[in-house]
Structures are given as structure tokens and as C-alpha cells.
Write an enzyme that holds these catalytic residues in place. Structure first.
Site, PDB file in Angstrom:
ATOM      1  N   ASN A 119       0.850  -1.181   0.000  1.00 27.48           N
ATOM      2  CA  ASN A 119       0.000   0.000   0.000  1.00 27.48           C
ATOM      3  C   ASN A 119       0.900   1.249   0.000  1.00 27.48           C
ATOM      4  O   ASN A 119       1.869   1.311   0.773  1.00 27.48           O
ATOM      5  CB  ASN A 119      -0.857  -0.005   1.268  1.00 27.48           C
ATOM      6  CG  ASN A 119      -1.964   1.027   1.214  1.00 27.48           C
ATOM      7  OD1 ASN A 119      -1.790   2.132   0.704  1.00 27.48           O
ATOM      8  ND2 ASN A 119      -3.109   0.657   1.759  1.00 27.48           N
ATOM      9  N   ASP A 154      -7.321   5.967  -8.702  1.00 28.97           N
ATOM     10  CA  ASP A 154      -8.748   5.875  -8.374  1.00 28.97           C
ATOM     11  C   ASP A 154      -9.256   7.247  -7.950  1.00 28.97           C
ATOM     12  O   ASP A 154      -8.650   7.902  -7.101  1.00 28.97           O
ATOM     13  CB  ASP A 154      -8.959   4.863  -7.243  1.00 28.97           C
ATOM     14  CG  ASP A 154      -8.537   3.454  -7.660  1.00 28.97           C
ATOM     15  OD1 ASP A 154      -8.861   3.051  -8.792  1.00 28.97           O
ATOM     16  OD2 ASP A 154      -7.874   2.766  -6.864  1.00 28.97           O
ATOM     17  N   LYS A 182     -16.442  10.660  -3.837  1.00 24.99           N
ATOM     18  CA  LYS A 182     -17.201  11.147  -2.670  1.00 24.99           C
ATOM     19  C   LYS A 182     -16.286  11.931  -1.732  1.00 24.99           C
ATOM     20  O   LYS A 182     -15.170  11.490  -1.432  1.00 24.99           O
ATOM     21  CB  LYS A 182     -17.833   9.977  -1.910  1.00 24.99           C
ATOM     22  CG  LYS A 182     -18.916   9.291  -2.724  1.00 24.99           C
ATOM     23  CD  LYS A 182     -19.669   8.279  -1.896  1.00 24.99           C
ATOM     24  CE  LYS A 182     -20.768   7.695  -2.764  1.00 24.99           C
ATOM     25  NZ  LYS A 182     -20.818   6.239  -2.724  1.00 24.99           N
TER      26      LYS A 182
HETATM   27  N1  SAM Z   1      -2.146   2.792 -13.514  1.00 22.49           N
HETATM   28  C1  SAM Z   1      -2.936   1.725 -14.102  1.00 22.49           C
HETATM   29  C2  SAM Z   1      -3.479   2.162 -15.425  1.00 22.49           C
HETATM   30  O1  SAM Z   1      -3.468   3.370 -15.699  1.00 22.49           O
HETATM   31  O2  SAM Z   1      -3.891   1.299 -16.210  1.00 22.49           O
HETATM   32  C3  SAM Z   1      -4.058   1.271 -13.142  1.00 22.49           C
HETATM   33  C4  SAM Z   1      -5.112   2.284 -12.840  1.00 22.49           C
HETATM   34  S1  SAM Z   1      -6.297   1.703 -11.652  1.00 22.49           S
HETATM   35  C5  SAM Z   1      -7.640   2.779 -11.839  1.00 22.49           C
HETATM   36  C6  SAM Z   1      -5.599   2.287 -10.125  1.00 22.49           C
HETATM   37  C7  SAM Z   1      -4.680   1.255  -9.474  1.00 22.49           C
HETATM   38  O3  SAM Z   1      -4.110   1.830  -8.318  1.00 22.49           O
HETATM   39  C8  SAM Z   1      -5.412   0.000  -9.031  1.00 22.49           C
HETATM   40  O4  SAM Z   1      -4.764  -1.141  -9.549  1.00 22.49           O
HETATM   41  C9  SAM Z   1      -5.327   0.059  -7.502  1.00 22.49           C
HETATM   42  O5  SAM Z   1      -5.281  -1.216  -6.906  1.00 22.49           O
HETATM   43  C10 SAM Z   1      -4.060   0.842  -7.291  1.00 22.49           C
HETATM   44  N2  SAM Z   1      -4.009   1.549  -5.999  1.00 22.49           N
HETATM   45  C11 SAM Z   1      -4.960   2.360  -5.494  1.00 22.49           C
HETATM   46  N3  SAM Z   1      -4.620   2.823  -4.282  1.00 22.49           N
HETATM   47  C12 SAM Z   1      -3.386   2.286  -4.020  1.00 22.49           C
HETATM   48  C13 SAM Z   1      -2.503   2.381  -2.914  1.00 22.49           C
HETATM   49  N4  SAM Z   1      -2.819   3.112  -1.825  1.00 22.49           N
HETATM   50  N5  SAM Z   1      -1.330   1.712  -2.970  1.00 22.49           N
HETATM   51  C14 SAM Z   1      -1.012   0.957  -4.061  1.00 22.49           C
HETATM   52  N6  SAM Z   1      -1.826   0.826  -5.138  1.00 22.49           N
HETATM   53  C15 SAM Z   1      -2.992   1.485  -5.124  1.00 22.49           C
END
Ligand code: SAM
Length: 213
Positions: A96, A118, A122
Site C-alpha cells: 500500500n 482511483d 465522494k
Molecule cells: N495505472 C494503471 C493504469 O493506468 O492502467 C491502473 C489504474 S487503476 C484505476 C488504479 C490502481 O491503483 C489500481 O490497480 C489500484 O489497486 C491501485 N491503488 C490504489 N490505491 C493504491 C494504494 N494506496 N497503494 C497501491 N496501489 C494502489
């Protein structure tokens, strides 16, 4: 991101400790030993299926890349790409981003990529956005002086929010595009999400910001 249940993912990750580094805290302050060189380190937070970081590592052998992804079921796709390409300058972490300062020492990272993070639209989830001020503080604690964040997204709300968050934190805006694919920016490497959303006709927003000394 829609997550598929992959009960075998944990086992596969454990089978490739040379690529997805277990207990990455042990390398805090000495990531250069792992790469056996002094090249700059760029990390991508939320690497997803890994296309961006794999292509960047192929194109730039004198930069060390580390892809960080929270979910096992997603990072295994990035692992497959790394197994196929066996790149000495790319490693993955299944952690994380909240734990970044346990993993990297101050000044160990030169650049951070945030691609299609992401949006957490909200208001009550604001603190989860990877451009929220507590994350900007974490990044500052691992970056070199004047370290950079390169951010792209198709989500206009997240982009607007992030520009304000960067500005309030005191970061310097170095580049901004409201339509990356129709801009003069050269050398863009598309992520999986970027491909999907640009095919739908969404504009891609991109900026580069820099911390002050
Ligand atoms: N970067 C990739 C793309 O553009 O195709 C994936 C985009 S996806 C919407 C966002 C990714 O960020 C997800 O795989 C999610 O699991 C990861 N993610 C979100 N919060 C995270 C965190 N705190 N630490 C590590 N990964 C995270």
C-alpha cells in the site's frame, strides 16, 4: 478497478521474489544495492497491470523503475510482463502506498508517476485520493529535493482537485495538458486505462509538478 478473484495469485507472487520483492522495508536506504547501480529511481504508484512501467523500463535502461500495486490479483499481470521481458531495471512491490516511508529513505526516489489513480469522487473518501495532502507529504519524504510527480488521468474532477491540492501544498506546476493525445507532448507511453478511456473518446489530462527545495 474490477477485481477478479485469483486464489493462485499469492502463490505465484511468492514464486518470483526476484521480481516482486518480499519485505521491501529491508531495502530502505539501499535500493541501489538491489539494482547494483546508482541510476535514478522512478516509481509508479498504482501500477495496475503494468504496461506503462514495463514499457518505460524497456525504453530507459539507465533508469531503475519500481511499480507499486496494492492488489495481488492485479500485480500478477504486471509480473507476467516482467517474467516475459526479464528487465534488470524493473521491480514490483505488492504494498500500500501508505507505507512508502517505511520502504524508501528521504532522497531515494527521483520521480513518482501517478497514472489513472482511483478518483474516490465522494467527499468523505477524499483522504484516499493519491493526490490528497497526506500523500503529497509522504512523497516529499522519499523524493530528492525538487523531485517530481507526473500525473495523468481521464477523470476531470480528480484532475481539477489534484491541481488545487498540488498548489495548496506549494508544488510548482511545470507542464499541463487538458488533452494529452492532441498535444505536442512526445514519448507518451499509454497505460491500460489510458488505452481504454481514450478509445471511448475521453480526453486525457496530464501534469508535471515539482517540489520546492
Ligand atoms: N495505472 C494503471 C493504469 O493506468 O492502467 C491502473 C489504474 S487503476 C484505476 C488504479 C490502481 O491503483 C489500481 O490497480 C489500484 O489497486 C491501485 N491503488 C490504489 N490505491 C493504491 C494504494 N494506496 N497503494 C497501491 N496501489 C494502489
Amino acid at each position: 478497478m474490477r477485481l477478479r478473484n485469483k486464489p493462485w495469485a499469492k502463490e505465484k507472487i511468492a514464486a518470483y521474489p526476484q521480481y516482486i520483492i518480499p519485505q521491501p522495508e529491508q531495502y530502505k536506504g539501499r535500493w541501489h544495492e538491489l539494482f547494483s547501480n546508482g541510476h535514478p529511481i522512478h516509481i509508479e504508484i498504482g501500477t495496475g497491470k503494468g504496461r506503462f512501467i514495463t514499457e518505460m523500463a524497456k525504453m530507459n535502461p539507465h533508469i531503475n523503475y519500481i511499480g507499486i500495486e496494492l492488489y495481488e490479483s492485479v500485480i500478477v499481470c504486471a509480473l507476467d510482463k516482467l517474467i516475459e521481458n526479464d528487465l534488470p531495471n524493473l521491480r514490483l512491490l505488492n504494498v500500500n502506498a501508505k507505507d512508502l516511508t517505511n520502504i524508501f529513505a528521504k532522497g531515494e526516489v527521483k520521480r513518482i508517476y501517478l497514472n489513472f489513480s482511483d478518483p474516490w469522487p465522494k467527499k468523505r473518501h477524499e483522504k484516499r485520493r493519491l493526490t490528497y495532502r497526506t500523500f503529497l507529504e509522504l512523497y516529499e519524504n522519499i523524493l530528492v529535493d525538487e523531485g517530481e510527480i507526473h500525473f495523468k488521468t481521464d477523470n476531470r474532477g480528480l484532475f481539477e482537485y489534484s491541481l488545487v491540492s498540488f498548489s495548496q501544498y506549494g508544488l510548482v506546476l511545470q507542464y499541463v495538458s487538458l488533452d494529452l493525445h492532441r498535444s505536442d507532448f512526445e514519448g507518451n507511453v499509454m497505460t491500460e486505462y489510458e488505452q481504454k478511456f481514450s478509445e471511448k473518446g475521453n480526453p486525457i489530462y496530464r501534469c508535471e509538478v515539482k517540489y520546492r527545495k
